[in-house]
Design a protein around this motif. Sequence first.
Motif, mmCIF file in Angstrom:
data_model
loop_
_atom_site.group_PDB
_atom_site.id
_atom_site.type_symbol
_atom_site.label_atom_id
_atom_site.label_comp_id
_atom_site.label_asym_id
_atom_site.label_seq_id
_atom_site.Cartn_x
_atom_site.Cartn_y
_atom_site.Cartn_z
ATOM 1 N N LYS A 6 0.492 -1.238 -0.137
ATOM 2 C CA LYS A 6 -0.038 0.154 0.067
ATOM 3 C C LYS A 6 1.363 1.659 0.006
ATOM 4 C CE LYS A 6 -3.852 1.226 2.361
ATOM 5 N NZ LYS A 6 -5.197 1.415 2.706
ATOM 6 N N SER A 7 0.370 1.950 -1.547
ATOM 7 C CA SER A 7 1.271 3.056 -1.026
ATOM 8 C C SER A 7 1.042 4.748 -0.684
ATOM 9 C CB SER A 7 2.390 3.913 -1.979
ATOM 10 O OG SER A 7 1.460 3.422 -3.542
ATOM 11 N N GLU A 8 1.235 5.485 -0.914
ATOM 12 C CA GLU A 8 0.846 7.341 -0.156
ATOM 13 C C GLU A 8 0.210 7.756 -1.725
ATOM 14 O OE1 GLU A 8 0.351 8.883 2.441
ATOM 15 O OE2 GLU A 8 0.622 6.707 2.949
ATOM 16 N N PRO A 9 -1.621 8.293 -1.454
ATOM 17 C CA PRO A 9 -1.492 8.599 -2.723
ATOM 18 C C PRO A 9 -1.287 9.853 -3.780
ATOM 19 C CG PRO A 9 -2.388 10.257 -1.550
ATOM 20 C CD PRO A 9 -2.233 8.812 -0.387
ATOM 21 N N TYR A 10 -0.275 8.995 -5.362
ATOM 22 C CA TYR A 10 0.142 9.980 -5.863
ATOM 23 C C TYR A 10 -0.615 11.907 -5.830
ATOM 24 C CZ TYR A 10 1.847 12.307 -9.881
ATOM 25 O OH TYR A 10 2.994 12.960 -10.974
ATOM 26 N N ILE A 11 -0.020 12.467 -5.632
ATOM 27 C CA ILE A 11 0.245 13.565 -5.819
ATOM 28 C C ILE A 11 0.279 14.300 -7.683
ATOM 29 C CG2 ILE A 11 -0.372 16.077 -4.691
ATOM 30 C CD1 ILE A 11 0.137 14.649 -1.819
ATOM 31 N N PRO A 12 0.309 15.010 -8.273
ATOM 32 C CA PRO A 12 1.074 15.655 -9.098
ATOM 33 C C PRO A 12 1.641 16.808 -9.277
ATOM 34 C CG PRO A 12 -1.397 15.752 -9.648
ATOM 35 C CD PRO A 12 -1.240 14.775 -8.086
ATOM 36 N N PRO A 13 2.281 16.731 -9.605
ATOM 37 C CA PRO A 13 2.959 18.963 -9.944
ATOM 38 C C PRO A 13 2.321 19.783 -9.892
ATOM 39 C CG PRO A 13 4.382 17.124 -10.999
ATOM 40 C CD PRO A 13 3.032 15.897 -10.932
ATOM 41 N N MET A 14 2.330 20.133 -9.356
ATOM 42 C CA MET A 14 1.379 22.048 -9.534
ATOM 43 C C MET A 14 1.343 22.135 -8.492
ATOM 44 S SD MET A 14 -2.762 19.688 -9.296
ATOM 45 C CE MET A 14 -3.450 21.516 -9.890
ATOM 46 N N SER A 15 1.561 24.158 -9.213
ATOM 47 C CA SER A 15 1.443 24.458 -8.104
ATOM 48 C C SER A 15 1.085 26.523 -8.840
ATOM 49 C CB SER A 15 2.930 25.137 -7.625
ATOM 50 O OG SER A 15 3.689 25.313 -9.027
ATOM 51 N N VAL A 16 0.470 26.842 -7.821
ATOM 52 C CA VAL A 16 -0.786 28.490 -8.358
ATOM 53 C C VAL A 16 1.104 29.735 -9.102
ATOM 54 C CG1 VAL A 16 -1.076 30.611 -6.821
ATOM 55 C CG2 VAL A 16 -2.191 28.278 -6.182
ATOM 56 N N SER A 17 0.623 29.648 -10.013
ATOM 57 C CA SER A 17 1.801 30.354 -10.853
ATOM 58 C C SER A 17 1.619 31.612 -10.138
ATOM 59 C CB SER A 17 0.787 30.829 -12.509
ATOM 60 O OG SER A 17 0.466 31.677 -12.048
ATOM 61 N N ASP A 18 3.191 32.449 -10.195
ATOM 62 C CA ASP A 18 2.863 33.362 -10.072
ATOM 63 C C ASP A 18 2.120 35.031 -9.328
ATOM 64 O OD1 ASP A 18 5.309 32.946 -9.074
ATOM 65 O OD2 ASP A 18 6.437 34.103 -10.350
ATOM 66 N N ALA A 19 1.653 34.349 -11.394
ATOM 67 C CA ALA A 19 0.022 35.428 -11.491
ATOM 68 C C ALA A 19 -0.792 34.963 -10.096
ATOM 69 C CB ALA A 19 -0.026 35.596 -12.984
ATOM 70 N N ALA A 83 -9.512 15.648 -7.787
ATOM 71 C CA ALA A 83 -8.867 16.181 -8.951
ATOM 72 C C ALA A 83 -9.213 15.099 -9.415
ATOM 73 C CB ALA A 83 -7.700 17.001 -9.538
ATOM 74 N N ARG A 84 -10.156 15.022 -10.445
ATOM 75 C CA ARG A 84 -11.195 13.272 -11.356
ATOM 76 C C ARG A 84 -10.383 13.547 -12.739
ATOM 77 N NH1 ARG A 84 -11.700 11.082 -6.689
ATOM 78 N NH2 ARG A 84 -13.347 10.824 -5.732
ATOM 79 N N ALA A 85 -10.058 14.334 -12.851
ATOM 80 C CA ALA A 85 -9.743 14.706 -14.405
ATOM 81 C C ALA A 85 -8.079 14.893 -14.708
ATOM 82 C CB ALA A 85 -10.536 15.278 -15.086
ATOM 83 N N ARG A 86 -7.387 14.947 -15.144
ATOM 84 C CA ARG A 86 -5.836 15.288 -15.407
ATOM 85 C C ARG A 86 -5.887 17.021 -15.989
ATOM 86 N NH1 ARG A 86 -1.544 13.076 -17.079
ATOM 87 N NH2 ARG A 86 0.281 14.118 -17.859
#
Length: 87
Positions: A6-19, A83-86
């Motif tokens: 059992k592994s931790e859920p994958y958290i995709p790399p995403m971040s809030v932009s500078d804007a 999020a359920r979609a890419r």
Amino acid sequence: MLNAVKSEPYIPPMSVSDAGLAMIERFEGYLAQPARLPDGRAVVGIGHIIEDASACRSLSYAEARAQLREDVKTAETAVALAARARL
């Protein structure tokens, strides 16, 4: 038979932009000194909420920007997990 790991859920790399950070800052404003909220908490920096107002201290603008980046990570993670979609 293989044992499932059992592994931790994958958290995709995403971040809030500078804007995006700039938009949050324009909306929240910058408070160097803590301001007590009616519910006993305090707000300081750029919309940073402190649960125990008595433990709150002033923040420089640089500290407030760094704290904002940390605060936003909570929302980034929540969105990534929900999020359920890419994205």
